[in-house]
Design an enzyme around this catalytic site. Structure first.
Site, PDB file in Angstrom:
ATOM      1  N   TYR A   1       0.826  -1.208   0.000  1.00 42.86           N
ATOM      2  CA  TYR A   1       0.000   0.000   0.000  1.00 42.86           C
ATOM      3  C   TYR A   1       0.855   1.251   0.000  1.00 42.86           C
ATOM      4  O   TYR A   1       2.074   1.179   0.204  1.00 42.86           O
ATOM      5  CB  TYR A   1      -0.974  -0.006   1.191  1.00 42.86           C
ATOM      6  CG  TYR A   1      -0.341   0.292   2.539  1.00 42.86           C
ATOM      7  CD1 TYR A   1       0.468  -0.628   3.181  1.00 42.86           C
ATOM      8  CD2 TYR A   1      -0.559   1.520   3.171  1.00 42.86           C
ATOM      9  CE1 TYR A   1       1.036  -0.335   4.417  1.00 42.86           C
ATOM     10  CE2 TYR A   1       0.005   1.818   4.414  1.00 42.86           C
ATOM     11  CZ  TYR A   1       0.805   0.876   5.021  1.00 42.86           C
ATOM     12  OH  TYR A   1       1.378   1.165   6.237  1.00 42.86           O
TER      13      TYR A   1
ATOM     14  N   LYS B   1       6.480  -2.128   1.837  1.00 45.31           N
ATOM     15  CA  LYS B   1       5.309  -1.550   2.523  1.00 45.31           C
ATOM     16  C   LYS B   1       4.103  -2.473   2.358  1.00 45.31           C
ATOM     17  O   LYS B   1       3.198  -2.210   1.560  1.00 45.31           O
ATOM     18  CB  LYS B   1       5.030  -0.147   1.972  1.00 45.31           C
ATOM     19  CG  LYS B   1       4.130   0.701   2.881  1.00 45.31           C
ATOM     20  CD  LYS B   1       4.172   2.153   2.479  1.00 45.31           C
ATOM     21  CE  LYS B   1       3.108   2.990   3.150  1.00 45.31           C
ATOM     22  NZ  LYS B   1       3.264   3.132   4.597  1.00 45.31           N
TER      23      LYS B   1
ATOM     24  N   GLU C   1      11.819   1.936  14.411  1.00 45.31           N
ATOM     25  CA  GLU C   1      10.951   3.028  13.941  1.00 45.31           C
ATOM     26  C   GLU C   1       9.670   3.030  14.765  1.00 45.31           C
ATOM     27  O   GLU C   1       9.474   2.168  15.613  1.00 45.31           O
ATOM     28  CB  GLU C   1      10.652   2.862  12.451  1.00 45.31           C
ATOM     29  CG  GLU C   1      10.004   1.531  12.106  1.00 45.31           C
ATOM     30  CD  GLU C   1       9.899   1.260  10.605  1.00 45.31           C
ATOM     31  OE1 GLU C   1       9.889   2.214   9.813  1.00 45.31           O
ATOM     32  OE2 GLU C   1       9.818   0.069  10.242  1.00 45.31           O
TER      33      GLU C   1
ATOM     34  N   LEU D   1      11.039   0.903   7.230  1.00 45.49           N
ATOM     35  CA  LEU D   1      10.458   1.383   5.978  1.00 45.49           C
ATOM     36  C   LEU D   1      11.236   2.620   5.532  1.00 45.49           C
ATOM     37  O   LEU D   1      11.575   3.469   6.360  1.00 45.49           O
ATOM     38  CB  LEU D   1       8.975   1.736   6.166  1.00 45.49           C
ATOM     39  CG  LEU D   1       8.291   2.127   4.862  1.00 45.49           C
ATOM     40  CD1 LEU D   1       8.040   0.888   4.001  1.00 45.49           C
ATOM     41  CD2 LEU D   1       6.984   2.851   5.110  1.00 45.49           C
TER      42      LEU D   1
HETATM   43  N1  PLP Z   1       7.657   3.446   9.064  1.00 47.68           N
HETATM   44  C1  PLP Z   1       6.525   2.732   9.038  1.00 47.68           C
HETATM   45  C2  PLP Z   1       6.497   1.402   9.704  1.00 47.68           C
HETATM   46  C3  PLP Z   1       5.374   3.228   8.408  1.00 47.68           C
HETATM   47  O1  PLP Z   1       4.245   2.496   8.396  1.00 47.68           O
HETATM   48  C4  PLP Z   1       5.423   4.514   7.810  1.00 47.68           C
HETATM   49  C5  PLP Z   1       4.246   5.071   7.144  1.00 47.68           C
HETATM   50  O2  PLP Z   1       3.214   4.474   7.049  1.00 47.68           O
HETATM   51  C6  PLP Z   1       6.624   5.234   7.869  1.00 47.68           C
HETATM   52  C7  PLP Z   1       7.726   4.664   8.493  1.00 47.68           C
HETATM   53  C8  PLP Z   1       6.737   6.605   7.273  1.00 47.68           C
HETATM   54  O3  PLP Z   1       6.786   6.535   5.868  1.00 47.68           O
HETATM   55  P1  PLP Z   1       6.238   7.721   4.967  1.00 47.68           P
HETATM   56  O4  PLP Z   1       7.028   8.938   5.358  1.00 47.68           O
HETATM   57  O5  PLP Z   1       6.540   7.291   3.591  1.00 47.68           O
HETATM   58  O6  PLP Z   1       4.786   7.877   5.272  1.00 47.68           O
END
Ligand code: PLP
Length: 287
Positions: free
Chosen positions: A33, A151, A183, A207
């Site tokens: 997603y 993701k 994270e 991520l």
């Molecule tokens: N880390 C995780 C586990 C996430 O689910 C997300 C966003 O959904 C992020 C980091 C941040 O990513 P982004 O800046 O692309 O939203």
């Protein structure tokens, strides 16, 4: 008001949109997603989100069901049809509906992937009062699978983490593996010490946040010092500031970790500055 959503080539009222019970997204969490924010009716960092979507699909041996231009057109159509000024567009691609349950991947020639998009209206998204107060986090063990750089829609543990935080009277959980913060449940984590911004380096264990990439680029352009390396909870508790980034929250300060105040216990200047720069720049480049 009923939303118009997108399912496999069709724009439908949300109550009429359906996906098969045999869809592998539903049965196996076999899907990926993206969430793209909308400010002023425009999409933030669409290029970054599309590039990550392509990467996630490639890593899982799935084809991208639409071109970049087609996907942008679908995003824009949904934003327009639903009158979204501030909010998000959620997109999901799964390995489709093979007509039965089976662990083996179906042949993509006979089982096309499922593509679903919907909007979420969030008036006041950019003007979030939490940016002025900050949030409190707890730390929890990171027991997710080893490919967190993809993701996927496997979000059960992050959901459990949010519930653990809520139960502890906090807003989110920072996950810890081998003593180091990986994270947040849905965001990337940072600390600031002596003016340096410290955030975990990229790998398969986190991520690759689209907001992370943008914020680090902007911080560098603003001559801020950046150190990409893992940090511990104790180091975060002793930092001058802590914050997190995500596509839908932008940059938000963290003022407490496991009950210990970070810095003064109030949002710090680095997070505030980065939020301002990020919002300004992203609005300018929104499509
Ligand atoms: N880390 C995780 C586990 C996430 O689910 C997300 C966003 O959904 C992020 C980091 C941040 O990513 P982004 O800046 O692309 O939203």
């Amino acid at each position: 008001m009923s939303r118009t959503v997108y399912v496999n080539g069709e724009y439908l009222p949300e109550a009429e949109a359906t996906v098969s019970i045999f869809d592998r997204g539903f049965l196996m969490a076999d899907g990926v997603y993206e969430v793209t924010s909308v400010l002023g009716g425009k999409l933030l960092d669409f290029d970054g989100h599309f590039a990550r979507l392509e990467r996630s699909l490639r890593e899982l041996d799935m084809a991208c069901p639409v071109t970049k231009d087609e996907l942008l057109a679908i995003h824009r159509e949904l934003v327009a049809q639903n009158g979204i000024d501030e909010g998000m567009v959620y997109l999901q691609v799964t390995r489709g509906n093979p007509g039965d349950r089976d662990f083996s991947f179906p042949d993509p020639a006979t089982t096309p992937s499922t593509l679903v998009l919907f909007t979420q209206s969030k008036p006041g998204l950019a003007d979030n009062p939490t940016a002025k107060t900050g949030i409190k986090v707890i730390s929890i063990e990171d027991i997710r699978w080893g490919r967190r750089d993809i993701k996927t829609v496997q979000l059960l543990y992050p959901s459990m983490g949010k519930m653990m935080a809520k139960k502890a009277g906090c807003d989110d959980a920072w996950m810890v593996e081998d003593g180091f913060v990986t994270e947040g449940t849905s965001n990337n984590a940072y600390i600031v010490k002596g003016g340096r911004i410290i955030t975990r380096n990229l790998g398969t264990d986190i991520l690759h946040g689209i907001t992370r990439a943008a914020v680090l680029r902007m911080a560098q352009e603003a001559q801020m010092e950046i150190e990409e390396r893992p940090f511990t909870v104790a180091e975060a508790q002793a930092a001058d500031e802590a914050f997190f980034t995500s596509a839908s929250a932008f940059v938000l300060p963290v003022v407490e970790i496991d009950g210990a105040a970070v810095g003064t216990g109030a949002p710090g200047p680095v997070a505030a500055r980065l939020r301002e720069i990020y919002l300004d720049e992203s609005r300018k480049t929104a499509v």
